[in-house]
Design a protein around this motif. Structure first.
Motif, PDB file in Angstrom:
ATOM      1  N   ASP A  67       2.404 -20.904   5.208  1.00 61.66           N
ATOM      2  CA  ASP A  67       3.296 -20.079   4.406  1.00 61.66           C
ATOM      3  C   ASP A  67       3.154 -18.598   4.746  1.00 61.66           C
ATOM      4  OD1 ASP A  67       0.800 -19.697   3.321  1.00 61.66           O
ATOM      5  OD2 ASP A  67       1.365 -20.245   1.279  1.00 61.66           O
ATOM      6  N   ASP A  68       2.405 -18.310   5.802  1.00 63.13           N
ATOM      7  CA  ASP A  68       2.213 -16.921   6.207  1.00 63.13           C
ATOM      8  C   ASP A  68       3.197 -16.482   7.285  1.00 63.13           C
ATOM      9  OD1 ASP A  68       0.985 -18.660   8.031  1.00 63.13           O
ATOM     10  OD2 ASP A  68      -0.358 -17.089   8.748  1.00 63.13           O
ATOM     11  N   LEU A  69       4.117 -17.358   7.654  1.00 63.18           N
ATOM     12  CA  LEU A  69       5.123 -17.044   8.674  1.00 63.18           C
ATOM     13  C   LEU A  69       6.490 -16.892   8.017  1.00 63.18           C
ATOM     14  CD1 LEU A  69       4.160 -19.774  11.296  1.00 63.18           C
ATOM     15  CD2 LEU A  69       3.617 -17.349  11.434  1.00 63.18           C
ATOM     16  N   THR A  70       7.316 -16.064   8.631  1.00 67.76           N
ATOM     17  CA  THR A  70       8.689 -15.977   8.137  1.00 67.76           C
ATOM     18  C   THR A  70       9.385 -17.295   8.487  1.00 67.76           C
ATOM     19  OG1 THR A  70       9.535 -15.059  10.205  1.00 67.76           O
ATOM     20  CG2 THR A  70       8.753 -13.484   8.540  1.00 67.76           C
ATOM     21  N   GLU A  71      10.405 -17.614   7.754  1.00 67.09           N
ATOM     22  CA  GLU A  71      11.117 -18.874   7.989  1.00 67.09           C
ATOM     23  C   GLU A  71      11.681 -18.943   9.404  1.00 67.09           C
ATOM     24  OE1 GLU A  71      11.611 -21.891   6.456  1.00 67.09           O
ATOM     25  OE2 GLU A  71       9.977 -21.127   5.236  1.00 67.09           O
ATOM     26  N   SER A  72      12.212 -17.834   9.889  1.00 73.56           N
ATOM     27  CA  SER A  72      12.800 -17.851  11.232  1.00 73.56           C
ATOM     28  C   SER A  72      11.723 -18.072  12.305  1.00 73.56           C
ATOM     29  CB  SER A  72      13.579 -16.572  11.512  1.00 73.56           C
ATOM     30  OG  SER A  72      12.737 -15.444  11.430  1.00 73.56           O
ATOM     31  N   ARG A  73      10.571 -17.426  12.133  1.00 78.28           N
ATOM     32  CA  ARG A  73       9.471 -17.603  13.094  1.00 78.28           C
ATOM     33  C   ARG A  73       8.934 -19.032  13.030  1.00 78.28           C
ATOM     34  NH1 ARG A  73       7.546 -16.900  17.805  1.00 78.28           N
ATOM     35  NH2 ARG A  73       5.313 -16.666  17.942  1.00 78.28           N
ATOM     36  N   LYS A  74       8.792 -19.530  11.817  1.00 73.69           N
ATOM     37  CA  LYS A  74       8.305 -20.892  11.617  1.00 73.69           C
ATOM     38  C   LYS A  74       9.243 -21.902  12.273  1.00 73.69           C
ATOM     39  CE  LYS A  74       6.597 -23.584   7.696  1.00 73.69           C
ATOM     40  NZ  LYS A  74       6.425 -23.559   6.239  1.00 73.69           N
TER      41      LYS A  74
END
Length: 61
Positions: free
Chosen positions: A28-35
């Motif tokens: 949950d430490d990544l942005t949705e787009s990066r994830k």
């Protein structure tokens, strides 16, 4: 014998790939787009591994 060893290796790689995907989904430490980008890349790798496993299995038949 080399094909069987290769098959075992690629199956271990596939299992590692699945663990990476599970870890990425849980982060949950990544942005949705990066994830999503990381998951897409990992899925591409997984698909290549799966195809390689299928080819080796066909050769072993």
């Amino acid at each position: 014998m080399e094909l069987k060893e290769g098959l075992a290796f690629y199956k271990r790689c596939l299992a590692d790939c699945d663990r990476v995907l599970a870890d990425l989904l849980a982060r949950d430490d990544l942005t949705e787009s990066r994830k999503e980008a990381l998951i897409d890349k990992q899925l591409d790798v997984r698909n290549k591994l799966k195809k390689t496993i299928e080819v080796i299995e066909q050769l072993l038949m």
